[in-house]
Scaffold this motif. Structure first.
Motif, mmCIF file in Angstrom:
data_model
loop_
_atom_site.group_PDB
_atom_site.id
_atom_site.type_symbol
_atom_site.label_atom_id
_atom_site.label_comp_id
_atom_site.label_asym_id
_atom_site.label_seq_id
_atom_site.Cartn_x
_atom_site.Cartn_y
_atom_site.Cartn_z
ATOM 1 N N ALA A 88 -7.322 1.034 -7.460
ATOM 2 C CA ALA A 88 -7.750 2.407 -7.994
ATOM 3 C C ALA A 88 -6.958 2.742 -9.142
ATOM 4 O O ALA A 88 -6.762 3.742 -9.833
ATOM 5 C CB ALA A 88 -7.398 3.273 -6.883
ATOM 6 N N GLU A 111 0.709 4.008 -2.818
ATOM 7 C CA GLU A 111 0.471 5.366 -2.501
ATOM 8 C C GLU A 111 1.499 6.339 -3.018
ATOM 9 O O GLU A 111 1.263 7.505 -3.067
ATOM 10 C CB GLU A 111 0.191 5.463 -1.109
ATOM 11 C CG GLU A 111 -1.597 5.136 -1.060
ATOM 12 C CD GLU A 111 -1.708 5.036 0.381
ATOM 13 O OE1 GLU A 111 -0.962 5.196 1.325
ATOM 14 O OE2 GLU A 111 -2.913 4.722 0.883
ATOM 15 N N ARG A 136 0.864 -1.074 -0.007
ATOM 16 C CA ARG A 136 0.045 -0.190 0.019
ATOM 17 C C ARG A 136 0.818 1.287 -0.033
ATOM 18 O O ARG A 136 0.652 2.410 -0.685
ATOM 19 C CB ARG A 136 -0.875 -0.011 1.247
ATOM 20 C CG ARG A 136 -1.891 1.252 1.294
ATOM 21 C CD ARG A 136 -3.040 1.031 2.208
ATOM 22 N NE ARG A 136 -3.767 2.046 1.917
ATOM 23 C CZ ARG A 136 -4.945 2.417 2.788
ATOM 24 N NH1 ARG A 136 -5.537 1.347 3.627
ATOM 25 N NH2 ARG A 136 -5.687 3.194 2.532
ATOM 26 N N SER A 185 -8.473 -2.048 -2.443
ATOM 27 C CA SER A 185 -9.060 -0.771 -3.139
ATOM 28 C C SER A 185 -7.935 0.087 -3.892
ATOM 29 O O SER A 185 -7.966 0.653 -4.845
ATOM 30 C CB SER A 185 -9.959 -0.266 -2.541
ATOM 31 O OG SER A 185 -9.695 0.315 -1.451
ATOM 32 N N TRP A 186 -7.100 0.280 -2.935
ATOM 33 C CA TRP A 186 -5.958 1.106 -3.234
ATOM 34 C C TRP A 186 -4.872 0.888 -4.622
ATOM 35 O O TRP A 186 -4.722 1.421 -5.397
ATOM 36 C CB TRP A 186 -4.800 1.560 -2.175
ATOM 37 C CG TRP A 186 -4.965 0.277 -1.341
ATOM 38 C CD1 TRP A 186 -5.320 -0.139 -0.002
ATOM 39 C CD2 TRP A 186 -3.882 -0.717 -1.458
ATOM 40 N NE1 TRP A 186 -4.910 -1.103 0.288
ATOM 41 C CE2 TRP A 186 -3.741 -1.426 -0.467
ATOM 42 C CE3 TRP A 186 -2.767 -0.850 -2.371
ATOM 43 C CZ2 TRP A 186 -3.246 -2.597 -0.304
ATOM 44 C CZ3 TRP A 186 -2.064 -2.102 -2.196
ATOM 45 C CH2 TRP A 186 -2.298 -3.011 -1.124
#
Lengths: 164, 635, 99
Positions: free
Chosen positions: B279, B211, B207, B275-276
């Motif tokens: 996305a 990000e 993650r 979901s990250w």
């Protein structure tokens, strides 16, 4: 020098020719005689190589001894068979191909090697040198050879003894 | 403090693991049946308490991460095991623990007639399932996620086939296993590709990478699509949805736990957890949304024509799962996750209610039910609560979460799927209240005859006249253990509904003001249609069916999807098997036979070389020498 | 004449002898072939001894000649023995080496 070359070539012709006759002739008795010629030719080759003693041994032992033994064996077996033994060959083609191929490869190998062409000086009396070497440096093999020949003699007698 | 919270979360699965170990190792105890059940329930209660406490501890932004190295690789650790507890995972943990506990209590009554060893086996599987599911929920990395994913699949197989003496159950278990496995292959490939791509299995590390934009986008879509394939299998998305209705062959509490509230939601949960990652690949998300909306509609249509009460609920589950998928596909996974939680509660309630009905009537068939409300008022009440929740009416659990999903899909810019989902909302209310009216109220036989389907249409008129309302002869309220679970879930559904009716959580997106009236309105319309058709009989069900002729007939045949699979199975798998068989018989065996024949012949031929004549051996030596010389010279 | 000439001559005689060993039907004929082969070895030994100036090769020739004669005597004894047992001197029929 040219005498040497001439002698070599004539000896070579005799040797090879008689050897061929040994393996090709049909008559076994003739074959033995051709062998005797071949062995004599070999003795000549030894002479060309300055080995007079060996030439003599060759003539005495080989040409004399072996030929005598073989003739004796032929006579014995022919008498036992009661007929003339003829000498035939089989698979001449295949044997010739293999032998010729082997010869070709051997000659090829020999031709590739760098070997001396000149003969170094050796003792004038080679026979004396040979005798000294046999009785000094190689005395043990020499004695063992005597034992071997004795054993061979006894073995041959044992094998060839008549039936009890 | 953080470590302690993590251990609290860890305790929940471990308690179930303890129960499983005790029951599986101490087999005399297991064969006693009821004592085994008590041990399992005790552990489940402990696990529920631990889950609640850990959810409280992680309610805010607190995140506990407890990992132990597992697979060492040169210079580092390839994989870890442990727990990753945060708000989402602990909420899911509470749901799993709660439903598992209630289902275990409920099963005590439901499986009253089972023999003691079978009961012990059942509770052993249940404990294993609860452990696996919780470990899945708390998984800190893809590897543990996948292992638990497969474990819950195994438990699903075992529990669907719990009545393995029944051929239908054994077949359904196998079907469920195979079909989900087809998706799992994609999932595994996705995980491994992702690992190659990012160098880690760990969700937290990945993650951070995602990000920071440190994950290269090239090829990522393939990987996320592979992950999605796993979810397609597990969460019964088109075209792999066909296993879930058949899975209803298992005991009803199993359907409630595994095939409604928890395991089938694992796919949705996994997409929410990652979901990250998704996305980053909007094209895959679009697929998720479209497939979700399509499956939702398909399953809702199919649910309308089912006669088996459990199959209605199964298609409803497919439909609702697809709802969640659509929200995730629209990019608002939180909305999907919220619906997952509320759906878990009220769908478990519906299944357990259906179980109580089946327990009382002794049949799954809606035609065997009718006017049960008089004999089973408690069950009727809680089932209606569940149906209202599913329809999404205010004051009931499905209310807000459903509207959230509709809003999310609209906000994601998916107009057509949105329209499909509105239609689904209408159909959902219709088929749920079809069941409610047919089973609990209703006028009896005429409706039943219609529900038998198109083939019975000619039959309808004769039966419709003067038929008496059918009442199950021995229907009675379920025992206390079952009622307890039912009421707890019903109250919880209402509590959630009331809470969300008055307290709106902050939405991630703007919803138009007309959305909520539209959603509720379509649900009410569905209920009204069901009421008019099956209660008042103002509309003839047969006429209604005839109005949708082709769709109706298609739905009865499950839109031939199962047939397509069966045909594909026959053609592809059997054809492939035949091909393999042919290759094995004629190519592999042929080669071997030829080789062995050659060996025998060669042996025979070579034997003649061994002539015993010394001359021939000299010949061989000469040839060998020649070959050697040739080799040395030319080789 | 160089060493190569003698070696080649010996090789020719060797191969003729080998040919005899491989093709002769009569065991005595085979023995004759063996004699030719051994003879060519002797030529080699003497030639190498002469061209390397080392008398050892000639000494060994003496030994080989002696051993060869012994071998010939023994070989012929064996031929006679075989003949007595099998009533033949044809090598084709002497397949005692067959397992």
């Amino acid at each position: 020098m040219s005498a040497d070359v001439l002698a070599f070539w004539s000896l070579a012709v005799v040797l090879v020719g008689s050897a061929l006759a040994v393996v090709l002739t049909k008559n076994l008795f003739h074959a033995v005689l051709w062998l005797a010629l071949a062995l004599t030719g070999t003795a000549g080759v030894f002479l060309l190589l300055d080995a007079e003693f060996l030439a003599a041994v060759q003539l005495l032992l080989y040409a004399g001894g072996i030929v005598t033994i073989v003739v004796f064996a032929i006579v014995v077996t022919e008498r036992l068979v009661g007929e003339r033994i003829s000498q035939t060959s089989r698979r001449i083609g295949a044997g010739a191909v293999v032998a010729a191929g082997l010869l070709l490869m051997l000659v090829r190998t020999i031709a590739q090697q760098r070997v001396p062409d000149a003969r170094p000086e050796m003792a004038a009396d080679l026979t004396r040198t040979i005798g000294e070497t046999v009785l000094t440096r190689f005395v043990l093999p020499f004695e063992l050879l005597a034992v071997l020949m004795l054993a061979g003699l006894m073995g041959a007698i044992y094998f060839a003894r008549p039936d009890d | 403090m953080m470590a302690a919270d993590g251990i609290l979360a860890l305790a929940a699965p471990l308690l179930h693991a303890l129960a499983f170990l005790v029951l599986s190792v101490a087999f005399p105890l297991r064969r006693l049946g009821r004592p085994a059940a008590y041990i399992s329930i005790l552990c489940a209660a402990g696990a529920f308490a631990a889950a609640l406490l850990s959810a409280r501890a992680h309610a805010g932004e607190t995140i506990s991460r407890l990992v132990w190295t597992w697979l060492p690789s040169d210079g580092g650790t390839l994989a870890t095991v442990g727990v990753l507890a945060d708000a989402d995972s602990t909420m899911m943990l509470v749901l799993v623990a709660l439903v598992a506990l209630l289902v275990q209590v409920y099963s005590l009554g439901y499986l009253h007639d089972e023999s003691a060893p079978a009961l012990g086996r059942y509770y052993t599987y249940q404990s294993l399932f609860a452990f696996s599911m919780m470990a899945l929920v708390l998984a800190p990395n893809f590897l543990q996620l996948f292992i638990c994913w497969e474990l819950v699949g195994l438990c699903s197989y075992l529990l669907i086939g719990f009545w393995y003496q029944r051929p239908a159950a054994a077949r359904a278990a196998l079907k469920a296993f195979w079909i989900t496995k087809a998706g799992d292959v994609g999932f595994l490939i996705g995980i491994v590709l992702l690992w190659r791509h990012t160098g880690t299995f760990d969700l937290t590390e990945m993650r951070v990478l995602a990000e920071n934009g440190a994950i290269p986008l090239a090829g990522l879509a393939v990987m996320t699509f592979c992950l999605y394939l796993g979810a397609v299998g597990k969460s019964a998305q088109f075209p792999l949805h066909i296993w879930l209705p058949d899975a209803m062959e298992g005991p009803t509490p199993v359907s409630a736990l595994i095939h409604a509230a928890t395991m089938v939601t694992a796919g949705v949960y996994m997409l929410h957890r990652t979901s990250w990652l998704f996305a980053l690949t909007p094209e895959v998300l679009a697929i998720v949304a479209w497939v979700g909306a399509f499956t939702a509609l398909l399953a809702a249509v199919l649910a309308c024509v089912q006669n088996d009460i459990k199959r209605v609920l199964a298609y409803s589950t497919v439909s609702q799962l697809s709802y969640m998928m659509a929200a995730i596909g629209a990019g608002f996974s939180a909305a999907g996750f919220l619906h997952l939680l509320t759906h878990g509660v009220f769908k478990a309630l519906l299944f357990l209610g259906a179980g109580a009905v089946i327990h009382a009537v002794g049949s799954n068939n809606l035609t065997d039910m009718g006017r049960l409300a008089r004999r089973m008022p408690h069950t009727a009440t809680v089932f209606t609560v569940g149906a209202l929740s599913l329809a999404g009416l205010p004051l009931f659990a499905g209310f807000l979460s459903k509207e959230e999903i509709l809003g999310a899909v609209l906000a994601g810019g998916f107009q057509v799927p949105f329209a499909m989902l509105i239609l689904v909302a209408f159909l959902t209310a219709f088929y749920m209240f079809r069941v409610v009216f047919l089973a609990f109220f209703g006028a009896g036989a005429p409706a039943a005859a219609v529900a038998r389907g198109a083939h019975a249409e000619a039959h309808v008129e004769t039966v419709a006249e003067g038929a008496h309302a059918h009442e199950a002869p021995h229907a009675h309220e379920p025992p206390a253990s079952m009622l307890l679970s039912l009421w707890l879930l019903a109250l919880l559904s209402v509590a959630i509904g009331v809470y969300f009716t008055f307290v709106h959580p902050e939405a991630e997106f703007e919803s138009p003001a007309w959305l909520m009236p539209l959603g509720v309105g379509s649900a009410v319309a569905g209920i009204a249609l069901a009421w008019a058709t099956y209660q008042r009989r103002a509309i003839d069900a047969a006429t209604l069916a005839a109005a949708f002729g082709p769709i109706y007939r298609g739905a009865l045949a499950r839109f031939w999807i199962d047939d397509v699979f069966e045909r594909a199975y026959l053609v592809v798998l059997l054809g492939f098997s035949r091909l393999i068989g042919w290759i094995d018989r004629y190519l592999v065996d042929g080669v071997l036979n030829v080789l062995s024949a050659w060996t025998v012949t060669a042996g025979d031929d070579l034997r003649t070389m061994q002539s015993g004549r010394a001359q021939d051996y000299v010949y061989g030596v000469a040839v060998g020498l020649l070959v050697l010389l040739l080799w040395v010279q030319f080789g | 004449m160089g060493l190569q000439a003698y070696l080649t001559l010996a090789a020719v005689v060797f191969c003729i002898g080998l040919f005899g060993v491989m093709t002769r039907r009569n065991t005595i004929g085979i023995l004759l072939g063996i004699e030719l082969m051994l003879n060519s070895v002797n030529i080699n030994l003497v030639a190498f001894a002469r061209y390397s100036g080392d008398v050892t090769g000639m000494v060994f020739t003496v030994f080989t000649i002696c051993i060869t004669v012994t071998e010939a005597a023994l070989g012929l004894a064996i031929v006679i023995l075989l003949f007595r047992i099998r009533r033949t001197v044809t090598a084709d029929q002497l397949d005692l080496l067959k397992g």
